[in-house]
Design a protein around this motif. Sequence first.
Motif, PDB file in Angstrom:
ATOM      1  N   GLY A   1     -27.877  27.795  -9.683  1.00  0.00           N
ATOM      2  CA  GLY A   1     -27.255  27.090 -10.794  1.00  0.00           C
ATOM      3  C   GLY A   1     -27.441  27.824 -12.115  1.00  0.00           C
ATOM      4  N   LEU A   2     -28.620  28.407 -12.300  1.00  0.00           N
ATOM      5  CA  LEU A   2     -28.894  29.099 -13.561  1.00  0.00           C
ATOM      6  C   LEU A   2     -28.165  30.435 -13.638  1.00  0.00           C
ATOM      7  CD1 LEU A   2     -30.548  28.478 -16.080  1.00  0.00           C
ATOM      8  CD2 LEU A   2     -32.414  29.809 -15.122  1.00  0.00           C
ATOM      9  N   ASN A   3     -28.027  31.132 -12.502  1.00  0.00           N
ATOM     10  CA  ASN A   3     -27.416  32.456 -12.517  1.00  0.00           C
ATOM     11  C   ASN A   3     -25.896  32.414 -12.402  1.00  0.00           C
ATOM     12  OD1 ASN A   3     -29.866  33.911 -12.721  1.00  0.00           O
ATOM     13  ND2 ASN A   3     -30.216  33.708 -10.518  1.00  0.00           N
ATOM     14  N   HIS A   4     -25.360  31.409 -11.718  1.00  0.00           N
ATOM     15  CA  HIS A   4     -23.923  31.384 -11.453  1.00  0.00           C
ATOM     16  C   HIS A   4     -23.249  30.129 -11.978  1.00  0.00           C
ATOM     17  CE1 HIS A   4     -24.517  34.885  -8.904  1.00  0.00           C
ATOM     18  NE2 HIS A   4     -25.474  34.241  -8.261  1.00  0.00           N
ATOM     19  N   GLY A   5     -23.981  29.232 -12.616  1.00  0.00           N
ATOM     20  CA  GLY A   5     -23.363  28.047 -13.174  1.00  0.00           C
ATOM     21  C   GLY A   5     -22.538  28.379 -14.415  1.00  0.00           C
ATOM     22  N   ARG A   6     -21.715  27.427 -14.811  1.00  0.00           N
ATOM     23  CA  ARG A   6     -20.888  27.580 -16.003  1.00  0.00           C
ATOM     24  C   ARG A   6     -20.932  26.278 -16.797  1.00  0.00           C
ATOM     25  NH1 ARG A   6     -21.344  31.893 -14.392  1.00  0.00           N
ATOM     26  NH2 ARG A   6     -19.794  33.532 -13.978  1.00  0.00           N
ATOM     27  N   LEU A   7     -20.837  26.399 -18.095  1.00  0.00           N
ATOM     28  CA  LEU A   7     -20.776  25.212 -18.941  1.00  0.00           C
ATOM     29  C   LEU A   7     -19.806  25.441 -20.078  1.00  0.00           C
ATOM     30  CD1 LEU A   7     -22.711  25.647 -21.760  1.00  0.00           C
ATOM     31  CD2 LEU A   7     -24.449  25.681 -19.992  1.00  0.00           C
ATOM     32  N   ASN A   8     -19.181  24.359 -20.505  1.00  0.00           N
ATOM     33  CA  ASN A   8     -18.210  24.383 -21.587  1.00  0.00           C
ATOM     34  C   ASN A   8     -18.959  24.266 -22.908  1.00  0.00           C
ATOM     35  OD1 ASN A   8     -16.100  24.063 -23.382  1.00  0.00           O
ATOM     36  ND2 ASN A   8     -14.972  22.633 -22.080  1.00  0.00           N
ATOM     37  N   ILE A   9     -19.290  25.417 -23.500  1.00  0.00           N
ATOM     38  CA  ILE A   9     -20.111  25.411 -24.704  1.00  0.00           C
ATOM     39  C   ILE A   9     -19.352  24.812 -25.885  1.00  0.00           C
ATOM     40  CG2 ILE A   9     -21.350  26.883 -26.339  1.00  0.00           C
ATOM     41  CD1 ILE A   9     -21.992  28.765 -24.104  1.00  0.00           C
TER      42      ILE A   9
ATOM     43  N   PRO B   1     -39.046  31.546 -18.167  1.00  0.00           N
ATOM     44  CA  PRO B   1     -38.379  32.233 -17.051  1.00  0.00           C
ATOM     45  C   PRO B   1     -38.228  33.732 -17.305  1.00  0.00           C
ATOM     46  CG  PRO B   1     -37.161  30.265 -17.719  1.00  0.00           C
ATOM     47  CD  PRO B   1     -38.191  30.517 -18.772  1.00  0.00           C
ATOM     48  N   LYS B   2     -38.382  34.509 -16.251  1.00  0.00           N
ATOM     49  CA  LYS B   2     -38.176  35.959 -16.318  1.00  0.00           C
ATOM     50  C   LYS B   2     -36.730  36.265 -15.936  1.00  0.00           C
ATOM     51  CE  LYS B   2     -42.475  36.377 -17.382  1.00  0.00           C
ATOM     52  NZ  LYS B   2     -42.874  36.647 -18.795  1.00  0.00           N
ATOM     53  N   ILE B   3     -35.821  35.896 -16.817  1.00  0.00           N
ATOM     54  CA  ILE B   3     -34.394  36.041 -16.557  1.00  0.00           C
ATOM     55  C   ILE B   3     -33.950  37.446 -16.946  1.00  0.00           C
ATOM     56  CG2 ILE B   3     -32.110  35.183 -17.212  1.00  0.00           C
ATOM     57  CD1 ILE B   3     -33.335  32.465 -17.618  1.00  0.00           C
ATOM     58  N   ARG B   4     -33.099  38.046 -16.115  1.00  0.00           N
ATOM     59  CA  ARG B   4     -32.616  39.389 -16.390  1.00  0.00           C
ATOM     60  C   ARG B   4     -31.262  39.368 -17.090  1.00  0.00           C
ATOM     61  NH1 ARG B   4     -32.417  43.529 -11.495  1.00  0.00           N
ATOM     62  NH2 ARG B   4     -34.660  43.141 -11.684  1.00  0.00           N
ATOM     63  N   ASP B   5     -30.384  38.448 -16.699  1.00  0.00           N
ATOM     64  CA  ASP B   5     -29.026  38.408 -17.223  1.00  0.00           C
ATOM     65  C   ASP B   5     -29.002  37.640 -18.543  1.00  0.00           C
ATOM     66  OD1 ASP B   5     -26.345  38.529 -17.567  1.00  0.00           O
ATOM     67  OD2 ASP B   5     -25.825  37.103 -15.988  1.00  0.00           O
ATOM     68  N   PRO B   6     -28.491  38.207 -19.641  1.00  0.00           N
ATOM     69  CA  PRO B   6     -28.444  37.468 -20.913  1.00  0.00           C
ATOM     70  C   PRO B   6     -27.530  36.247 -20.856  1.00  0.00           C
ATOM     71  CG  PRO B   6     -27.295  39.574 -21.093  1.00  0.00           C
ATOM     72  CD  PRO B   6     -28.010  39.584 -19.789  1.00  0.00           C
ATOM     73  N   GLU B   7     -26.477  36.267 -20.018  1.00  0.00           N
ATOM     74  CA  GLU B   7     -25.631  35.076 -19.887  1.00  0.00           C
ATOM     75  C   GLU B   7     -26.413  33.918 -19.263  1.00  0.00           C
ATOM     76  OE1 GLU B   7     -24.563  38.121 -19.314  1.00  0.00           O
ATOM     77  OE2 GLU B   7     -23.094  38.221 -20.958  1.00  0.00           O
ATOM     78  N   ALA B   8     -27.265  34.227 -18.289  1.00  0.00           N
ATOM     79  CA  ALA B   8     -28.121  33.184 -17.721  1.00  0.00           C
ATOM     80  C   ALA B   8     -29.117  32.682 -18.757  1.00  0.00           C
ATOM     81  CB  ALA B   8     -28.854  33.718 -16.490  1.00  0.00           C
ATOM     82  N   ALA B   9     -29.593  33.589 -19.625  1.00  0.00           N
ATOM     83  CA  ALA B   9     -30.481  33.160 -20.713  1.00  0.00           C
ATOM     84  C   ALA B   9     -29.757  32.220 -21.659  1.00  0.00           C
ATOM     85  CB  ALA B   9     -31.013  34.380 -21.462  1.00  0.00           C
ATOM     86  N   ASP B  10     -28.473  32.471 -21.905  1.00  0.00           N
ATOM     87  CA  ASP B  10     -27.698  31.551 -22.755  1.00  0.00           C
ATOM     88  C   ASP B  10     -27.587  30.176 -22.109  1.00  0.00           C
ATOM     89  OD1 ASP B  10     -27.383  33.639 -24.502  1.00  0.00           O
ATOM     90  OD2 ASP B  10     -25.341  34.124 -23.851  1.00  0.00           O
ATOM     91  N   ARG B  11     -27.326  30.136 -20.807  1.00  0.00           N
ATOM     92  CA  ARG B  11     -27.228  28.838 -20.123  1.00  0.00           C
ATOM     93  C   ARG B  11     -28.551  28.088 -20.186  1.00  0.00           C
ATOM     94  NH1 ARG B  11     -23.550  31.832 -16.972  1.00  0.00           N
ATOM     95  NH2 ARG B  11     -25.168  32.738 -15.648  1.00  0.00           N
TER      96      ARG B  11
END
Length: 439
Positions: A79-87, A378-388
């Motif tokens: 969910g964190l890596n591949h989810g999407r939200l309407n910001i 979290p040790k997140i690598r993708d900045p888009e996942a960090a935004d979510r």
Amino acid sequence: MLARALGGDIPRSGDSDRTDALAVLADFRADWFACLTSRPAELFELTDAVLCADGPVKTLVGLALAPEHRRGHGALYDGLNHGRLNIARLRMTLAALPLPRAIDGRLVLAVDVSPWLRPDAATAPRRSFCHTYGRGKDKHVMIPGWPYSIVAALESGRTSWTALLDALRLEPGADVIAVTAVQLRQVVERLVKAGQWQDGDLPILIVADAGYDLHRLAFLLADLPIELLGRLRSDRVMRRPTPPRVYDPYGGRPPRHGTEFVFGRPDTWGEPDQETATATSRYGTAIAMAWDQLHPRLTRRAAWIGHEMELPLIEGTVIRLTVECLPGGADPKPVWLWWSGTGGDAADVDRLWQAFLRRFDLEHTFRLFKQTLGWTAPKIRDPEAADRWTWLILAVHTQLRLARSLATDLRRPWEKPAPPERLTPARVRRGFRNLRAKT
């Protein structure tokens, strides 16, 4: 649902304030779920896990053990890596919620940058060097990470609550002032669209700390119904207005700037236009002196290097604030403030420096994010996942704010009792699990 949050024409005969607050919280939770366009169940349950987990969030995978998260740890990462939200929809939802206001009824916004430090993530893309304070005196360290610009509405009085409105990750090499100006413009436009500001209302006050080019921000946002207030360095030099022109038989170009106003040289100050003395419970007597219609002398370099027209004269009011003492016995130093307005009276000077002190409530929010809600855990690598994940934390904090009047004080044995209006976000979070079923 937003109509109910705004206090619209939905009939509710005989409902109590608690029922109204519960309805606003339930509506926001429904809107938050509607903003999740991909993997909504996983992200929604992850939000509830952060809200209801026991103690501070230390690891991301540990949230999978919370009863509110009914899926495995694989779904959590999916969910964190591949989810999407309407910001865009979420930003509008936050702007339409009930917001705190100052005593005079105006909105007071604070903007600041908080870094998500990732010094060991060599493969993480789009990291920037984030300014941090070292352990030594006046020691500054630049550490790689993802800096986020946060905008929040401030309350009046001493509190640790803020109403978060926007978050934006700053890209490497970005013009921070230009990006902040666009961010603030969009926030103000959403507030106007949501009916939070109307023609005839007092201007929105935006408060910033040192590090922002307030004069450039004032120039970029001059067409908005706002006022800017921020702190200046103690080594700045301002200029007074141009004196009346006197006939010169030898001709020559008339001066654009008046005499200098040097912060570090009292002999250049002259008599202040306003001076107030206010008794406080924490700082003793606070003395504020204000000088009207001062402006900096701009040069064609740095941010103004590409300015084709004549450099503007950006006038404002300079305020010097001194106090008798500081909590902890530290030696108090004067604080220099700049207000984009002019012609203020003594009441305006008192209102402004007290509004600036409320800016530090945003620091309490950053500390809650990092120490309790686990924003940077979290040790997140993708900045888009960090935004979510960042927007998920903003949704968590918003739910805590809406549940502020509904929570029961589940205090520890060593903690002092607190009235409902004085509960901190961390203490409201302890009882959110009991409220979750009712929303």
